[in-house]
Design an enzyme around this catalytic site. Structure first.
Site, PDB file in Angstrom:
ATOM      1  N   ARG A   1       0.781  -1.025   0.271  1.00  0.00           N
ATOM      2  CA  ARG A   1      -0.371   0.203   0.068  1.00  0.00           C
ATOM      3  C   ARG A   1       0.868   1.479  -0.242  1.00  0.00           C
ATOM      4  O   ARG A   1       0.002   2.117   0.221  1.00  0.00           O
ATOM      5  CB  ARG A   1      -1.498  -0.077   0.826  1.00  0.00           C
ATOM      6  CG  ARG A   1      -2.047  -1.377   1.280  1.00  0.00           C
ATOM      7  CD  ARG A   1      -3.154  -1.123   2.289  1.00  0.00           C
ATOM      8  NE  ARG A   1      -3.978   0.016   1.623  1.00  0.00           N
ATOM      9  CZ  ARG A   1      -4.509   0.993   3.347  1.00  0.00           C
ATOM     10  NH1 ARG A   1      -4.639   0.073   3.993  1.00  0.00           N
ATOM     11  NH2 ARG A   1      -5.442   1.804   2.958  1.00  0.00           N
ATOM     12  N   CYS A   2       2.469   1.217   0.335  1.00  0.00           N
ATOM     13  CA  CYS A   2       3.127   2.251   0.180  1.00  0.00           C
ATOM     14  C   CYS A   2       4.069   2.443  -0.990  1.00  0.00           C
ATOM     15  O   CYS A   2       4.459   1.614  -1.868  1.00  0.00           O
ATOM     16  CB  CYS A   2       4.029   2.045   1.770  1.00  0.00           C
ATOM     17  SG  CYS A   2       5.393   3.149   1.308  1.00  0.00           S
ATOM     18  N   SER A   3       3.701   3.671  -1.318  1.00  0.00           N
ATOM     19  CA  SER A   3       4.245   4.068  -2.739  1.00  0.00           C
ATOM     20  C   SER A   3       5.293   4.084  -3.120  1.00  0.00           C
ATOM     21  O   SER A   3       6.233   3.417  -3.812  1.00  0.00           O
ATOM     22  CB  SER A   3       3.636   5.880  -3.193  1.00  0.00           C
ATOM     23  OG  SER A   3       4.093   6.969  -2.485  1.00  0.00           O
TER      24      SER A   3
END
Length: 115
Positions: free
Chosen positions: A11-13
């Protein structure tokens, strides 16, 4: 070529960017979703020993869970206790080749493991 373990949050870019950088270079990557499979105490201690830049970089100090603990980010014991209780506050991504570990902030920092 060395296999790199990426402590990853999809979920972390920044974590997605780090994974893409490694894959683009043909690196064998073992993805570990640390929120689904948290590190245990021994793994955290070993990671801290390999981590470049100091233990305080391992914690997302702006997260509410960390602030509520009123812990000292420079104290490895407090960091370990906090991460065991709250894996979400671990900084990400982290690339680890078994000898060195690098936090990918910015994601390009993980490329130091390929040098």
């Amino acid at each position: 070529m060395t296999r790199i373990t990426l402590l990853h949050n999809p979920r972390c870019s920044k974590s997605r960017q780090a994974l893409a950088l490694l894959e683009e270079r043909g690196v064998e990557v073992a993805v570990r979703r640390y929120l689904d499979e948290p590190l245990d105490e021994a793994e955290l201690r070993a990671l801290i020993d390999r981590l470049e830049g100091g233990v305080e970089r391992l914690v997302r100090t702006k997260e509410a869970e960390w602030k509520a603990l009123a812990a000292d980010a420079s104290d490895p014991e407090q960091v370990i206790g906090a991460l065991l209780a709250h894996p979400r506050i671990m900084e990400r991504p982290i690339a680890d080749d078994g000898q060195r570990a690098v936090i990918g902030r910015p994601p390009e920092d993980i490329l130091a493991l390929l040098a």
